[in-house]
Scaffold this motif. Structure first.
Motif, PDB file in Angstrom:
ATOM      1  N   GLU A  23      62.775  62.533 -41.891  1.00  0.00           N
ATOM      2  CA  GLU A  23      62.799  61.074 -41.787  1.00  0.00           C
ATOM      3  C   GLU A  23      63.907  60.465 -42.638  1.00  0.00           C
ATOM      4  O   GLU A  23      64.290  59.307 -42.441  1.00  0.00           O
ATOM      5  CB  GLU A  23      61.440  60.500 -42.208  1.00  0.00           C
ATOM      6  CG  GLU A  23      61.148  60.515 -43.699  1.00  0.00           C
ATOM      7  CD  GLU A  23      60.920  61.903 -44.293  1.00  0.00           C
ATOM      8  OE1 GLU A  23      60.981  62.024 -45.532  1.00  0.00           O
ATOM      9  OE2 GLU A  23      60.680  62.865 -43.532  1.00  0.00           O
ATOM     10  N   ARG A  24      64.451  61.248 -43.571  1.00  0.00           N
ATOM     11  CA  ARG A  24      65.417  60.708 -44.526  1.00  0.00           C
ATOM     12  C   ARG A  24      66.833  61.242 -44.346  1.00  0.00           C
ATOM     13  O   ARG A  24      67.802  60.524 -44.597  1.00  0.00           O
ATOM     14  CB  ARG A  24      64.942  61.010 -45.950  1.00  0.00           C
ATOM     15  CG  ARG A  24      65.696  60.260 -47.014  1.00  0.00           C
ATOM     16  CD  ARG A  24      65.098  60.460 -48.378  1.00  0.00           C
ATOM     17  NE  ARG A  24      65.713  59.547 -49.327  1.00  0.00           N
ATOM     18  CZ  ARG A  24      65.552  59.599 -50.643  1.00  0.00           C
ATOM     19  NH1 ARG A  24      64.749  60.525 -51.176  1.00  0.00           N
ATOM     20  NH2 ARG A  24      66.168  58.731 -51.429  1.00  0.00           N
ATOM     21  N   TRP A  25      66.972  62.512 -43.933  1.00  0.00           N
ATOM     22  CA  TRP A  25      68.289  63.150 -43.889  1.00  0.00           C
ATOM     23  C   TRP A  25      68.519  63.853 -42.553  1.00  0.00           C
ATOM     24  O   TRP A  25      67.594  64.404 -41.962  1.00  0.00           O
ATOM     25  CB  TRP A  25      68.427  64.201 -45.007  1.00  0.00           C
ATOM     26  CG  TRP A  25      68.014  63.754 -46.363  1.00  0.00           C
ATOM     27  CD1 TRP A  25      66.918  64.165 -47.060  1.00  0.00           C
ATOM     28  CD2 TRP A  25      68.679  62.806 -47.200  1.00  0.00           C
ATOM     29  NE1 TRP A  25      66.858  63.534 -48.283  1.00  0.00           N
ATOM     30  CE2 TRP A  25      67.930  62.690 -48.398  1.00  0.00           C
ATOM     31  CE3 TRP A  25      69.852  62.053 -47.056  1.00  0.00           C
ATOM     32  CZ2 TRP A  25      68.302  61.849 -49.426  1.00  0.00           C
ATOM     33  CZ3 TRP A  25      70.221  61.205 -48.086  1.00  0.00           C
ATOM     34  CH2 TRP A  25      69.458  61.107 -49.254  1.00  0.00           C
ATOM     35  N   LEU A  28      74.080  58.128 -49.012  1.00  0.00           N
ATOM     36  CA  LEU A  28      73.289  57.364 -48.053  1.00  0.00           C
ATOM     37  C   LEU A  28      72.500  58.281 -47.129  1.00  0.00           C
ATOM     38  O   LEU A  28      73.000  59.312 -46.684  1.00  0.00           O
ATOM     39  CB  LEU A  28      74.183  56.441 -47.231  1.00  0.00           C
ATOM     40  CG  LEU A  28      75.088  55.488 -48.011  1.00  0.00           C
ATOM     41  CD1 LEU A  28      75.743  54.490 -47.063  1.00  0.00           C
ATOM     42  CD2 LEU A  28      74.344  54.760 -49.117  1.00  0.00           C
ATOM     43  N   GLY A  29      71.276  57.859 -46.823  1.00  0.00           N
ATOM     44  CA  GLY A  29      70.426  58.596 -45.908  1.00  0.00           C
ATOM     45  C   GLY A  29      70.657  58.173 -44.467  1.00  0.00           C
ATOM     46  O   GLY A  29      71.645  57.525 -44.139  1.00  0.00           O
ATOM     47  N   GLN A  83      68.741  56.153 -42.578  1.00  0.00           N
ATOM     48  CA  GLN A  83      68.137  54.889 -42.184  1.00  0.00           C
ATOM     49  C   GLN A  83      69.113  53.717 -42.329  1.00  0.00           C
ATOM     50  O   GLN A  83      69.983  53.731 -43.192  1.00  0.00           O
ATOM     51  CB  GLN A  83      66.895  54.624 -43.043  1.00  0.00           C
ATOM     52  CG  GLN A  83      65.839  55.702 -42.983  1.00  0.00           C
ATOM     53  CD  GLN A  83      65.285  55.927 -41.587  1.00  0.00           C
ATOM     54  OE1 GLN A  83      65.191  54.983 -40.794  1.00  0.00           O
ATOM     55  NE2 GLN A  83      64.932  57.160 -41.264  1.00  0.00           N
ATOM     56  N   GLY A  84      68.934  52.714 -41.469  1.00  0.00           N
ATOM     57  CA  GLY A  84      69.677  51.466 -41.618  1.00  0.00           C
ATOM     58  C   GLY A  84      70.842  51.291 -40.669  1.00  0.00           C
ATOM     59  O   GLY A  84      71.640  50.358 -40.839  1.00  0.00           O
ATOM     60  N   ILE A  86      69.267  50.362 -45.538  1.00  0.00           N
ATOM     61  CA  ILE A  86      70.001  51.573 -45.886  1.00  0.00           C
ATOM     62  C   ILE A  86      69.394  52.217 -47.122  1.00  0.00           C
ATOM     63  O   ILE A  86      69.091  51.562 -48.118  1.00  0.00           O
ATOM     64  CB  ILE A  86      71.489  51.248 -46.103  1.00  0.00           C
ATOM     65  CG1 ILE A  86      72.145  50.951 -44.743  1.00  0.00           C
ATOM     66  CG2 ILE A  86      72.211  52.392 -46.812  1.00  0.00           C
ATOM     67  CD1 ILE A  86      73.611  50.595 -44.821  1.00  0.00           C
ATOM     68  N   ASP A  87      69.197  53.518 -47.037  1.00  0.00           N
ATOM     69  CA  ASP A  87      68.654  54.335 -48.125  1.00  0.00           C
ATOM     70  C   ASP A  87      69.835  54.837 -48.950  1.00  0.00           C
ATOM     71  O   ASP A  87      70.616  55.667 -48.488  1.00  0.00           O
ATOM     72  CB  ASP A  87      67.867  55.498 -47.523  1.00  0.00           C
ATOM     73  CG  ASP A  87      67.275  56.435 -48.565  1.00  0.00           C
ATOM     74  OD1 ASP A  87      67.361  56.131 -49.762  1.00  0.00           O
ATOM     75  OD2 ASP A  87      66.724  57.479 -48.159  1.00  0.00           O
ATOM     76  N   ARG A  88      69.959  54.348 -50.177  1.00  0.00           N
ATOM     77  CA  ARG A  88      71.104  54.677 -51.023  1.00  0.00           C
ATOM     78  C   ARG A  88      70.625  55.285 -52.334  1.00  0.00           C
ATOM     79  O   ARG A  88      69.839  54.680 -53.057  1.00  0.00           O
ATOM     80  CB  ARG A  88      71.918  53.416 -51.297  1.00  0.00           C
ATOM     81  CG  ARG A  88      73.081  53.597 -52.279  1.00  0.00           C
ATOM     82  CD  ARG A  88      73.724  52.261 -52.566  1.00  0.00           C
ATOM     83  NE  ARG A  88      74.773  52.357 -53.565  1.00  0.00           N
ATOM     84  CZ  ARG A  88      75.354  51.313 -54.149  1.00  0.00           C
ATOM     85  NH1 ARG A  88      74.970  50.080 -53.804  1.00  0.00           N
ATOM     86  NH2 ARG A  88      76.300  51.479 -55.054  1.00  0.00           N
ATOM     87  N   VAL A  89      71.098  56.481 -52.628  1.00  0.00           N
ATOM     88  CA  VAL A  89      70.775  57.163 -53.879  1.00  0.00           C
ATOM     89  C   VAL A  89      72.014  57.153 -54.758  1.00  0.00           C
ATOM     90  O   VAL A  89      73.127  57.439 -54.291  1.00  0.00           O
ATOM     91  CB  VAL A  89      70.325  58.619 -53.617  1.00  0.00           C
ATOM     92  CG1 VAL A  89      70.028  59.325 -54.925  1.00  0.00           C
ATOM     93  CG2 VAL A  89      69.112  58.645 -52.692  1.00  0.00           C
ATOM     94  N   GLN A  93      75.116  62.234 -42.428  1.00  0.00           N
ATOM     95  CA  GLN A  93      75.009  61.178 -43.423  1.00  0.00           C
ATOM     96  C   GLN A  93      76.305  61.100 -44.227  1.00  0.00           C
ATOM     97  O   GLN A  93      77.079  62.046 -44.264  1.00  0.00           O
ATOM     98  CB  GLN A  93      73.808  61.370 -44.341  1.00  0.00           C
ATOM     99  CG  GLN A  93      73.648  62.707 -44.991  1.00  0.00           C
ATOM    100  CD  GLN A  93      72.488  63.491 -44.384  1.00  0.00           C
ATOM    101  OE1 GLN A  93      71.684  62.968 -43.615  1.00  0.00           O
ATOM    102  NE2 GLN A  93      72.406  64.762 -44.685  1.00  0.00           N
TER     103      GLN A  93
END
Length: 253
Positions: free
Chosen positions: A226-228, A18-19, A21-22, A2-5, A245
């Motif tokens: 690829e991210r959002w 979160l993006g 992915q995952g 998981i892509d977490r900012v 997302q």
């Protein structure tokens, strides 16, 4: 994975933007689609939402809204069934066991916190709710729970960037009719069009509401497929639907 900012202004909370992915979704929804309103497999969305909570606020009860692009804000005291989500675009709570979450795919998720008061908030701000008052309404609802305006911190998550957000003259004129000072959020585009800075407009709205601790993450959803997820990118590609997302905040456990 998981892509977490995260945002430095929200230190002391459990939070994350979160993006995509995952997760377990496939095709145009790949992979962490958390949108109940999408046509994705319902079981996959439920699993994705569980993964999102586990990544940000394990053990918390997830709270989302039936977002309708409104200025309506609700105060949450307990989790409610997904089928009974209130029609609103902002929410606040002072309950540690709740994870407030916003779904978006170009509109901006905004997370709020007054750590000292133990009050958090979350809002969904496309141009309509941003223009019509969801942000000051969220701040006011936090103050009603005991937050202090000067202590409230906010972070503006991934949203469509100005270079990706082309609007027409009617859109431009609607904002100027509200306040001619809004002109500064528009840049020249092709003939009859402008490029709108939604993130900048939201930051100004938050400042106008009395906030001084505001983080704008500068993440353009349209520009990073690829991210959002991105509603506008999906529309331009002629795809039939799109994922959402999730952005989430909870008080410390």
């Amino acid at each position: 994975m998981i892509d977490r900012v995260t945002a430095p202004t929200l230190t002391g909370t459990r939070h994350g933007f979160l993006g995509r992915q995952g997760g377990v979704s496939t095709g145009i929804y790949a992979s962490l689609n958390c949108g109940l309103g999408s046509a994705d497999d319902a079981a996959a969305v439920v699993e994705n939402r569980a993964r999102a909570v586990a990544a940000v606020a394990p053990g918390a009860a997830l709270v989302t809204l039936h977002q309708v692009h409104s200025p309506t804000v609700v105060t949450v005291t307990e989790a409610f069934p997904d089928a009974d989500r209130p029609r609103a675009d902002g929410m606040v709570t002072d309950r540690p066991g709740l994870a407030l979450a916003i779904l978006a795919a170009d509109c901006a998720p905004i997370l709020f916190a007054d750590i000292e008061a133990g009050v958090i908030g979350a809002a969904h701000a496309g141009w309509r709710p941003a223009l019509h008052g969801v942000l000051p309404a969220t701040v006011d609802a936090m103050v009603a729970l005991g937050a202090r305006r000067e202590r409230i911190a906010a972070a503006v998550g991934p949203t469509i960037g100005r270079r990706s957000y082309e609007v027409d003259e009617g859109f431009h004129d609607r904002f100027l009719a509200d306040d001619e000072a809004h002109e500064r959020f528009f840049a020249s585009g092709r003939a009859g069009h402008h490029q709108f800075d939604l993130e900048g407009f939201i930051v100004q709205r938050l400042a106008d509401a009395g906030l001084t601790r505001i983080a704008a993450l500068g993440l353009d959803t349209y520009a990073a497929p690829e991210r959002w997820f991105s509603y506008r990118r999906t529309t331009h590609a002629g795809e039939p639907d799109y994922g959402r997302q999730i952005s989430m905040i909870a008080l410390p456990a």
